[in-house]
Design a protein around this motif. Structure first.
Motif, PDB file in Angstrom:
ATOM      1  N   UNK A  13      56.892  68.225  32.403  1.00  0.00           N
ATOM      2  CA  UNK A  13      56.427  69.196  33.391  1.00  0.00           C
ATOM      3  C   UNK A  13      56.552  68.579  34.775  1.00  0.00           C
ATOM      4  N   UNK A  14      56.432  69.402  35.801  1.00  0.00           N
ATOM      5  CA  UNK A  14      56.426  68.902  37.175  1.00  0.00           C
ATOM      6  C   UNK A  14      55.605  69.829  38.052  1.00  0.00           C
ATOM      7  N   UNK A  15      55.081  69.276  39.122  1.00  0.00           N
ATOM      8  CA  UNK A  15      54.417  70.045  40.158  1.00  0.00           C
ATOM      9  C   UNK A  15      55.203  69.897  41.451  1.00  0.00           C
ATOM     10  N   UNK A  16      55.455  70.985  42.137  1.00  0.00           N
ATOM     11  CA  UNK A  16      56.261  70.976  43.365  1.00  0.00           C
ATOM     12  C   UNK A  16      55.328  70.730  44.547  1.00  0.00           C
ATOM     13  N   UNK A  17      55.407  69.545  45.103  1.00  0.00           N
ATOM     14  CA  UNK A  17      54.555  69.214  46.249  1.00  0.00           C
ATOM     15  C   UNK A  17      55.204  68.119  47.077  1.00  0.00           C
ATOM     16  N   UNK A  18      54.766  67.999  48.309  1.00  0.00           N
ATOM     17  CA  UNK A  18      55.275  66.959  49.200  1.00  0.00           C
ATOM     18  C   UNK A  18      54.114  66.427  50.021  1.00  0.00           C
ATOM     19  N   UNK A  63      70.385  68.611  29.178  1.00  0.00           N
ATOM     20  CA  UNK A  63      70.071  69.932  29.720  1.00  0.00           C
ATOM     21  C   UNK A  63      68.586  70.036  29.984  1.00  0.00           C
ATOM     22  N   UNK A  64      68.241  70.826  31.000  1.00  0.00           N
ATOM     23  CA  UNK A  64      66.844  71.040  31.379  1.00  0.00           C
ATOM     24  C   UNK A  64      66.624  72.536  31.554  1.00  0.00           C
ATOM     25  N   UNK A  65      65.553  73.035  30.982  1.00  0.00           N
ATOM     26  CA  UNK A  65      65.128  74.415  31.192  1.00  0.00           C
ATOM     27  C   UNK A  65      63.726  74.376  31.782  1.00  0.00           C
ATOM     28  N   UNK A  66      63.576  74.948  32.966  1.00  0.00           N
ATOM     29  CA  UNK A  66      62.278  74.999  33.634  1.00  0.00           C
ATOM     30  C   UNK A  66      61.679  76.379  33.452  1.00  0.00           C
ATOM     31  N   UNK A  67      60.384  76.427  33.193  1.00  0.00           N
ATOM     32  CA  UNK A  67      59.726  77.714  32.983  1.00  0.00           C
ATOM     33  C   UNK A  67      58.329  77.685  33.581  1.00  0.00           C
ATOM     34  N   UNK A  68      57.811  78.850  33.865  1.00  0.00           N
ATOM     35  CA  UNK A  68      56.461  79.007  34.394  1.00  0.00           C
ATOM     36  C   UNK A  68      55.794  80.120  33.614  1.00  0.00           C
ATOM     37  N   UNK A  69      54.684  79.792  32.984  1.00  0.00           N
ATOM     38  CA  UNK A  69      53.957  80.760  32.153  1.00  0.00           C
ATOM     39  C   UNK A  69      54.857  81.372  31.090  1.00  0.00           C
ATOM     40  N   UNK A  70      55.735  80.541  30.527  1.00  0.00           N
ATOM     41  CA  UNK A  70      56.601  80.987  29.446  1.00  0.00           C
ATOM     42  C   UNK A  70      57.862  81.695  29.878  1.00  0.00           C
ATOM     43  N   UNK A  94      49.544  74.724  33.483  1.00  0.00           N
ATOM     44  CA  UNK A  94      50.383  74.379  32.347  1.00  0.00           C
ATOM     45  C   UNK A  94      49.547  73.677  31.301  1.00  0.00           C
ATOM     46  N   UNK A  95      49.548  74.162  30.060  1.00  0.00           N
ATOM     47  CA  UNK A  95      48.784  73.463  29.028  1.00  0.00           C
ATOM     48  C   UNK A  95      49.425  72.136  28.690  1.00  0.00           C
ATOM     49  N   UNK A  96      48.588  71.123  28.473  1.00  0.00           N
ATOM     50  CA  UNK A  96      49.098  69.834  28.045  1.00  0.00           C
ATOM     51  C   UNK A  96      49.541  69.918  26.599  1.00  0.00           C
ATOM     52  N   UNK A  97      50.464  69.041  26.163  1.00  0.00           N
ATOM     53  CA  UNK A  97      50.861  69.041  24.762  1.00  0.00           C
ATOM     54  C   UNK A  97      49.649  68.904  23.861  1.00  0.00           C
ATOM     55  N   UNK A  98      49.617  69.712  22.827  1.00  0.00           N
ATOM     56  CA  UNK A  98      48.494  69.651  21.903  1.00  0.00           C
ATOM     57  C   UNK A  98      48.684  68.500  20.922  1.00  0.00           C
ATOM     58  N   UNK A 134      45.649  75.015  44.167  1.00  0.00           N
ATOM     59  CA  UNK A 134      46.556  75.794  43.316  1.00  0.00           C
ATOM     60  C   UNK A 134      47.495  74.842  42.585  1.00  0.00           C
ATOM     61  N   UNK A 135      47.000  74.195  41.533  1.00  0.00           N
ATOM     62  CA  UNK A 135      47.793  73.149  40.859  1.00  0.00           C
ATOM     63  C   UNK A 135      48.822  73.715  39.874  1.00  0.00           C
ATOM     64  N   UNK A 136      49.807  74.405  40.425  1.00  0.00           N
ATOM     65  CA  UNK A 136      50.841  75.024  39.586  1.00  0.00           C
ATOM     66  C   UNK A 136      51.744  73.953  38.985  1.00  0.00           C
ATOM     67  N   UNK A 137      51.961  74.044  37.678  1.00  0.00           N
ATOM     68  CA  UNK A 137      52.860  73.128  36.977  1.00  0.00           C
ATOM     69  C   UNK A 137      53.951  73.919  36.263  1.00  0.00           C
ATOM     70  N   UNK A 138      55.170  73.455  36.392  1.00  0.00           N
ATOM     71  CA  UNK A 138      56.321  74.054  35.709  1.00  0.00           C
ATOM     72  C   UNK A 138      56.621  73.252  34.448  1.00  0.00           C
ATOM     73  N   UNK A 139      56.789  73.945  33.330  1.00  0.00           N
ATOM     74  CA  UNK A 139      57.164  73.289  32.078  1.00  0.00           C
ATOM     75  C   UNK A 139      58.653  72.966  32.090  1.00  0.00           C
ATOM     76  N   UNK A 140      59.005  71.833  31.507  1.00  0.00           N
ATOM     77  CA  UNK A 140      60.398  71.404  31.417  1.00  0.00           C
ATOM     78  C   UNK A 140      60.738  71.103  29.960  1.00  0.00           C
ATOM     79  N   UNK A 141      61.766  71.731  29.468  1.00  0.00           N
ATOM     80  CA  UNK A 141      62.299  71.425  28.140  1.00  0.00           C
ATOM     81  C   UNK A 141      63.603  70.662  28.350  1.00  0.00           C
TER      82      UNK A 141
END
Length: 979
Positions: free
Chosen positions: A294-299, A242-249, A1-5, A276-283
């Motif tokens: 954003x969030x990363x799903x891990x435990x 409201x929250x919208x989660x997305x991955x790679x747009x 996930x790109x960081x905010x520019x 595999x540091x997958x991050x989900x974008x959250x609006x």
């Protein structure tokens, strides 16, 4: 996930004009990094500072400000002493000032900015960090004050603003290492491991325009199931968000709900890990307020390996935390990195060198640091900033106690209530501030007893406050039994006091600091005329330095094989007079390339490609999914006639009760009835039918949170007694989610119940002879500790507890404590382990004790191959003349009897309970004696409870136990040990 520019200053209503930059230069005569050499006031930290809660409308106030220094008591700023480059501390060369202040001084900052407020909006002034106490005025009106040098804070300045030109002014005081102030590694008189003070503004200052009711904080709690919980803190009342989660747009989930409690599920989530540091974008939208996160799903959890050693697990898989001590100091910016690129370069180097962990030592970094660790997959142990240096430890009023390390009688310093309250405010603030970063896996409240006080109180607060992470209560400090970790510091080569291992049972063993091998690089020393040093003295040349490093790595690899779960090397870079970094202080020389370091680490087995990590210990849900065997019919239990005939003949296994159960335990009660319990689902779980052969492990585990009990007079018909015990009846602050391997024991006047898994183990008692609540818990959690597979055994008038594989200790008469240190009771001799190494443990779980004649019989469970979930799940034993040993050789009791319980029926016959534990449906008995089952977990037991007849007696002067039924009594070809 790109960081905010970095965002443009598009809003004309929020234009900030910095002072002219013509005269600025870094203070002369200073060591500079390549990034410091290129710095200008126009490029000083221009990035958006809050990636986890990003808005479009903001203005950066970094740049040249006016400054002055006055006595601490002054109420107005004196005449300007010149310009200072914010966000660099006044003592740093990049501030352009490089001037030291004292506890009796005040720093005054001043700048002007143009702003025309928008109707219906609020303007918030944000400080990412100011050390240590400050008061803030806008146009002469005080808008707020703050105490604490390491965390962000904000003020709503709307009412103090006026159209056009506005004036911002700060007064800052800093006692550094005076009193109980949390100052970390900075001291007024730098020496050794203590460095130059940092005072005033040292992170970004910025403005943002926000809605009337806006989001001030976001707390994100993910689960490997894909469930994500979000709690928004808002400036106004709770409202719909409201929250919208997305991955790679691509949108993957969306939800609306009350802002303080939003929950949604990401289907088939891609889990976050270093590999595999997958991050989900959250609006996220709250009325007019729109933010990005954003969030990363891990435990992150703790579980035992096959040798009974506690290991860190990430998403249910064991992971060795291999990292460096990273202090985050810079020769030109001190605590402030000269740029984001500089800050990232250290992390990139460590990642390329094969490290997966950073211990962020006694410092809280800018938020973008943690966001970058999230993005590239770097685990972080986060230290709390400390008070004290350890100097004057034995003097009355010292903030630091005597340093007892891991000794058995730890001590705390005595802190005044007000100082402790400030410590807790800053600790809580740090946890709240960093909670949503998936990279952070461990909190470290204390280090080497610096400012260590009220340790148990701090630990008991932090553990339930953030149950999603592990707590290393005192890294290398005075160890108290709280949290999850016991941490040894050892220089230069690593080590761990394994002789005290029983005392640390239930805690993950780590080496939180080691190494520190010094090597000076000419032309890259902070002060060539000062004492430049490393641990163990300096080598004669680089070859000797390299060999010292390699030796320490080899020693750590051996410690890893003995049960150490993490190693932290000191350190990433040289810092002032410490020249024990892998990189020089100016970051211009890497003493070894990351590729060379990775090869050393790989060869030692600390990272993939070398010796393999220990296997994960199966114990409850640990974050991964274990596929159930392919669907197969569930066989009904035998008929009454078949069971009665089998009980009478005592020569073959009998399948007495159907239903999902593991670890079945049968005992005779005071009413002369048989009582049955075991690991079960919660009542009426539909998966008993839909997923009948669920293996009980991982996040798809069927295992429940209650103890179910049945009672029978004849082992044929069973009366269901319900769930007399649940986890709520236990003593744990974190009761866990599962009840594993419960056992019921009649104590003569009441019932006792023990169960695991270790971190949520309980030892509980009924009030009387009836098997029901209320339950009492005679041992406090600190006394019981973590006990995997606890079991009880009575010898004469003394009750003993067994656990793990295998420790045993006597209980006091009131059952509230142990009366002696635990003793390990391994069988004599050894057998080749999976890697060829000698092992002598009885098994890996399920230890119990019986007595045959005058002999004590220690019984344990292991897979036939000595590998996790490979082969058949078997029962083994050894015997001794004394309960504490020494014990004789390990012997085979029966195939497919693992975690079963030997017991006697009223007529004196011995039986062992057995159950289904496999990765494939039950096998046919035909020809099973000759079948090699080593390719997978396999069994002939049906789902439910099977009783297998045992022959128990004396043979040639020693105990002999063997299953009578040939299908169970014959070791298979897959058996690792030959009997």
């Amino acid at each position: 996930m790109p960081l905010p520019k970095p965002l443009s200053f598009a809003l004309l209503a929020l234009a900030a004009a910095p002072l002219p930059a013509l005269a600025w230069q870094a203070a002369p005569g200073s060591m500079l990094t390549e990034w410091g050499e290129k710095l200008t006031p126009d490029t000083a930290w221009r990035e958006y500072p809050r990636p986890e809660l990003a808005r479009e409308q903001w203005v950066n106030l970094n740049g040249l400000w006016s400054y002055a220094i006055s006595p601490k008591e002054a109420t107005a700023a004196p005449e300007s002493a010149g310009e200072i480059l914010v966000p660099f501390a006044i003592e740093s060369s990049l501030s352009g000032v490089k001037k030291r202040i004292t506890a009796n001084d005040a720093i005054w900052y001043r700048r002007e900015f143009e702003l025309t407020p928008t109707a219906g909006k609020r303007v918030v002034l944000n400080f990412e960090a100011v050390d240590y106490q400050c008061s803030v005025r806008v146009n002469g009106t005080e808008v707020g004050s703050h105490t604490g040098g390491n965390l962000p804070f904000s003020f709503d300045i709307t009412k103090a603003l006026k159209p056009g030109k506005n004036t911002l002014e700060l007064k800052v005081t800093d006692g550094t290492d005076s009193g109980y102030q949390l100052h970390g590694k900075q001291v007024n008189e730098p020496h050794g491991i203590w460095y130059t003070p940092v005072s005033g503004i040292w992170q970004t200052v910025w403005l943002e325009e926000v809605a009337e009711n806006h989001i001030t904080a976001v707390k994100i709690t993910p689960s490997v199931s894909g469930k994500v919980e979000i709690a928004l803190t808002t400036s106004g009342p709770v409202a719909e968000a409201s929250v919208v989660a997305s991955l790679n747009g691509k949108e993957v989930s969306s939800v609306s709900g009350p802002s303080n409690k939003i929950s949604f599920t990401i289907p088939s989530p891609k889990l976050w890990s270093p590999d595999s540091p997958t991050l989900y974008d959250l609006a996220i939208t709250l009325g007019e307020d729109k933010v990005k996160s954003y969030t990363g799903i891990r435990e992150t959890t703790v579980a035992k390996d096959a040798d009974g050693n506690l290991r860190f697990n990430l998403n249910g898989k064991p992971i060795f935390h291999w990292g460096t001590l990273d202090q985050g100091w810079w020769p030109d910016g001190l605590l402030t990195p000269p740029s984001e690129a500089a800050m990232q370069s250290d992390i990139d180097f460590l990642k390329a060198a094969g490290f997966n962990t950073i211990r962020k030592h006694i410092k809280v970094e800018p938020r973008r640091y943690y966001a970058y660790c999230d993005r590239i997959g770097m685990l972080v142990w986060q230290d709390q900033v400390s008070s004290g240096t350890g100097g004057g430890r034995k003097k009355e009023g010292s903030s630091s106690p005597p340093w007892t390390r891991l000794g058995p009688d730890p001590v705390d310093a005595t802190w005044p209530d007000a100082a402790h309250e400030q410590y807790m405010a800053e600790l809580k603030g740090m946890i709240d501030h960093l909670y949503s970063h998936p990279a952070i896996v461990t909190w470290v409240p204390f280090n080497e007893a610096w400012g260590q006080h009220r340790t148990m109180e701090v630990g008991k607060w932090i553990v339930p406050y953030d149950p999603t992470r592990q707590v290393n209560i005192a890294s290398g400090g005075n160890w108290w039994p709280v949290g999850n970790i016991v941490d040894e510091h050892r220089y230069p080569d690593p080590g761990f006091p394994f002789k005290q291992a029983e005392r640390f049972d239930g805690y993950v063993k780590v080496v939180g600091e080691f190494g520190g091998h010094g090597f000076p690089v000419e032309g890259h020393l902070w002060d060539p005329n000062a004492r430049n040093w490393g641990y163990g003295g300096l080598p004669k040349d680089k070859d000797e330095w390299l060999e010292r490093y390699k030796k320490s790595i080899r020693v750590l690899a051996d410690l890893k094989s003995q049960g150490v779960a993490a190693g932290i090397y000191t350190q990433t870079t040289d810092v002032e007079g410490e020249i024990n970094g892998l990189i020089t202080y100016d970051r211009k020389v890497r003493k070894l390339t990351p590729e060379a370091l990775a090869a050393i680490h790989r060869g030692a087995g600390l990272i993939d490609g070398g010796r393999k990590s220990a296997a994960r210990r199966e114990e409850g849900s640990t974050g991964e999914n274990f596929p159930s065997p392919k669907p197969a019919p569930v066989q009904p239990a035998m008929s009454r006639a078949e069971i009665e005939a089998g009980l009478a003949s005592h020569d073959k296994a009998i399948y007495i009760k159907e239903g999902w159960i593991r670890d079945p335990y049968i005992t005779l009660g005071p009413d002369d009835l048989y009582y049955l319990t075991g690991t079960t689902p919660n009542p009426n779980d539909p998966r008993e039918k839909s997923d009948p052969y669920n293996v009980g492990l991982g996040d798809n585990s069927i295992v429940g949170s209650v103890v179910q009990v049945w009672r029978s007079k004849d082992l044929v018909e069973w009366e269901y007694l319900g769930t007399p015990f649940t986890l709520k009846d236990g003593m744990r602050m974190r009761p866990g989610k599962f009840v594993w391997a419960p056992e019921l024991h009649w104590m003569g006047d009441r019932w006792a119940l023990v169960h695991c898994p270790a971190a949520s183990a309980n030892f509980s008692l009924t009030e009387g002879k009836d098997l029901k609540g209320p339950w009492t818990n005679p041992m406090k959690p600190g006394k019981l500790g973590e006990k995997h597979d606890p079991s009880l055994f009575k010898d004469g008038d003394t009750w003993w507890m067994l656990w793990q594989n295998t420790l045993i200790a006597p209980l006091s008469k009131d059952l509230a404590s142990f009366t002696a240190e635990p003793v390990r009771i391994d069988p004599s001799g050894s057998r080749p382990g999976p890697k060829g190494e000698p092992i002598s443990r009885i098994g890996h779980e399920g230890a119990t004790m019986i007595k045959v004649g005058d002999k004590y019989v220690h019984i344990g469970t292991a897979w036939s191959t000595d590998k996790g979930r490979k082969g058949s799940y078997n029962l083994y034993y050894c015997s001794a003349d004394k309960i504490t040993g020494p014990y004789g050789p390990r012997k085979f009791a029966g195939r497919f009897l693992g975690h079963g319980t030997p017991f006697q029926t009223r007529d004196g016959k011995w039986w062992c309970t057995a159950f289904f534990n496999g990765n494939v449906p039950p096998l046919s008995r035909e020809g099973i004696e000759k079948r090699d089952l080593g390719s997978d977990a396999q069994t002939i037991n049906q789902r439910g409870v099977t009783l297998v007849p045992l022959e128990v007696g004396m043979k040639d002067g020693d105990v002999s136990i063997r299953a009578i039924d040939p299908a169970y009594g014959t070791p298979g070809p897959d058996e690792a040990q030959k009997f």
